[in-house]
Design a protein around this motif. Structure first.
Motif, PDB file in Angstrom:
ATOM      1  N   GLU A  77       0.757  -1.291  -0.137  1.00 45.75           N
ATOM      2  CA  GLU A  77       0.023   0.219  -0.049  1.00 45.75           C
ATOM      3  C   GLU A  77       0.681   1.231   0.007  1.00 45.75           C
ATOM      4  O   GLU A  77       0.393   2.175  -0.815  1.00 45.75           O
ATOM      5  CB  GLU A  77      -0.977   0.227   1.157  1.00 45.75           C
ATOM      6  CG  GLU A  77      -1.980  -1.273   1.047  1.00 45.75           C
ATOM      7  CD  GLU A  77      -3.336  -0.772   1.833  1.00 45.75           C
ATOM      8  OE1 GLU A  77      -3.743   0.362   1.879  1.00 45.75           O
ATOM      9  OE2 GLU A  77      -3.823  -1.611   2.447  1.00 45.75           O
ATOM     10  N   ARG A 136      -6.434  -2.223  -2.590  1.00 44.37           N
ATOM     11  CA  ARG A 136      -5.279  -1.610  -2.073  1.00 44.37           C
ATOM     12  C   ARG A 136      -5.175  -0.085  -3.149  1.00 44.37           C
ATOM     13  O   ARG A 136      -5.011   0.967  -2.649  1.00 44.37           O
ATOM     14  CB  ARG A 136      -4.217  -2.298  -2.090  1.00 44.37           C
ATOM     15  CG  ARG A 136      -4.038  -3.419  -1.194  1.00 44.37           C
ATOM     16  CD  ARG A 136      -2.626  -4.066  -1.186  1.00 44.37           C
ATOM     17  NE  ARG A 136      -2.462  -5.118  -0.567  1.00 44.37           N
ATOM     18  CZ  ARG A 136      -1.403  -5.877  -0.376  1.00 44.37           C
ATOM     19  NH1 ARG A 136      -0.312  -5.658  -1.353  1.00 44.37           N
ATOM     20  NH2 ARG A 136      -1.486  -7.149   0.245  1.00 44.37           N
ATOM     21  N   ASN A 193      -5.917   3.830  -2.225  1.00 47.88           N
ATOM     22  CA  ASN A 193      -4.822   4.881  -2.116  1.00 47.88           C
ATOM     23  C   ASN A 193      -4.712   5.692  -3.216  1.00 47.88           C
ATOM     24  O   ASN A 193      -4.024   6.435  -3.594  1.00 47.88           O
ATOM     25  CB  ASN A 193      -3.592   4.131  -2.045  1.00 47.88           C
ATOM     26  CG  ASN A 193      -3.277   3.394  -0.610  1.00 47.88           C
ATOM     27  OD1 ASN A 193      -2.798   4.019   0.380  1.00 47.88           O
ATOM     28  ND2 ASN A 193      -3.476   1.947  -0.540  1.00 47.88           N
TER      29      ASN A 193
END
Length: 425
Positions: free
Chosen positions: A228, A257, A261
């Motif tokens: 991540e 992930r 993000n």
């Protein structure tokens, strides 16, 4: 300053009065935004721009160029958000890595670009190649060759051994240890450097391979391939440079992930869970389904020797699932962007995607909007392309009949205009 602006506007307006007009008589106009088409409109184009849309078929002057599309559906040029324009599928693809020079790819891409444009796609997003895609974009922009407007990621970013590692499957003495310059990332520092290298090389966006893939010569087609913190570093560095990030992903954890993000688009999305779909809705992240590619690899996997054994095994399992995931995602309310993965199948057949989207439950008009104004907004071009509207760039295509009654007509493009220039009539 106001006086100068007024003078310039007056000069431009006067020039437009004397410039040759192209008048398109549209039997049915689908503007790329409205869900209801309108009948019998005249689209007036001067230079590269649409200057007005008039009711009915207006009278023409002797010097006007008339395009009679009264028996056609006219709409904005289509935008494909996932292509690989440097090459396309073939049984010898894996050998050609060792036999083709960059110049070979460049010459092949000239024909590919023209086929794409003739198929009605006036803009594409190229999500990963060798770097030839940057030069191809520039050559098209200069008018050296014919092709769609290209937004390119240059080389995609991968972990060592991941879907985008350029030496996967090579023998030991050729494998080496490619790094950020080649798009291979391991750690936060590599991630930042790889993004900045793409910027230096002329990219327009960043593409990462957030999971394993189908066509790479590697066993894993689903596992999460970035930590991540690496994804966050990529997204942060990309945002600093004005880039959005696209993520190839088949496995759910890798796409979760990516979305968490800040990745803007998920390509393929095969094993996407309901929880990840909800996260995409929350984050306003888009699914680019590439159903056509899934159908194609599943069929090619049946042909003996078409793919290496490790690839064929993945293609048989993953390929057929993509359309079903799209159907679930659309029904749940995940934002959708039209994209095909052309290159995995023959370029110029991109319109097959419309049929597969409609088969899976998306209304015809929504599929068209996905490929026009919706994708234009994603590219930051929402005030310039993707809509037939006064002041917009004249990217216009036409198909016979009514695609809202028979989506198959989208495969039969009869007219293509890009930036006011007619390429197919």
């Amino acid at each position: 300053m106001k006086k100068l602006t007024l003078i310039l506007f007056t000069i431009m307006f006067a020039a437009s009065l004397f410039a040759q007009r192209t008048i398109i008589y549209a039997g049915t106009l689908i503007d790329g935004v409205s869900k209801k088409p309108v009948a019998e409109r005249s689209i007036i184009v001067v230079g590269k721009k649409i200057v007005s849309i008039e009711n009915g078929y207006i009278s023409a002057k002797e010097e006007d160029n008339i395009i009679d599309l009264k028996n056609h559906s006219v709409m904005p040029g289509w935008i494909d958000m996932h292509v690989h324009i440097e090459g396309e599928t073939s049984p010898d693809r894996y050998i050609r890595v060792f036999t083709d020079n960059p110049a070979d790819k460049a010459f092949a891409s000239v024909d590919i670009a023209k086929r794409t444009l003739m198929a009605g796609f006036t803009t594409v997003r190229d999500v990963g190649g060798s770097g030839v895609n940057v030069s191809l974009r520039d050559a098209i922009n200069k008018g050296t060759i014919d092709g769609p407007r290209i937004f390119t990621s240059e080389k995609g970013l991968s972990i060592t051994g991941g879907h985008g590692d350029p030496t996967n499957g090579f023998r030991d003495d050729l494998m080496g240890d490619p790094g950020p310059e080649s798009g291979v990332v391991n750690g936060v520092d590599d991630a930042k450097k790889a993004v900045r290298q793409r910027y230096k090389n002329g990219a327009d966006l960043i593409k990462i391979t957030a999971t394993g893939g189908v066509l790479s010569v590697a066993k894993d087609g689903q596992g999460a391939h970035f930590q991540e913190e690496e994804i966050k570093a990529i997204v942060d560095a990309a945002n600093d440079l004005g880039f959005h990030v696209a993520a190839h992903a088949h496995g759910d954890e890798g796409m979760r992930r990516a979305v968490a993000n800040g990745v803007k688009t998920i390509e393929h999305g095969t094993y996407m869970s309901d929880a990840t779909m909800d996260l995409m809705i929350q984050k306003d992240a888009y699914l680019v389904p590439t159903i056509t590619a899934g159908m194609e690899v599943a069929e090619n996997a049946k042909k003996p020797g078409y793919y290496p054994k490790v690839v064929a095994e993945k293609a048989r399992v993953i390929g057929p699932k993509i359309q079903g995931t799209f159907a679930r995602a659309y029904k749940r309310g995940v934002p959708i962007a039209f994209g095909t993965d052309a290159g995995v199948f023959k370029h110029g057949e991109n319109a097959r995607e419309f049929t597969y989207m409609v088969e899976a439950g998306m209304p015809e008009i929504e599929a068209i909007i996905c490929a026009t104004s919706n994708n234009a907004e994603l590219l930051g071009m929402g005030e310039q392309i993707g809509t037939i509207k006064a002041g917009f760039i004249a990217d216009i295509v036409a198909v016979p009949g009514n695609p809202l009654e028979d989506i198959e007509v989208m495969k039969d493009v009869k007219f293509v205009m890009k930036e006011g220039k007619i390429y197919k009539n």
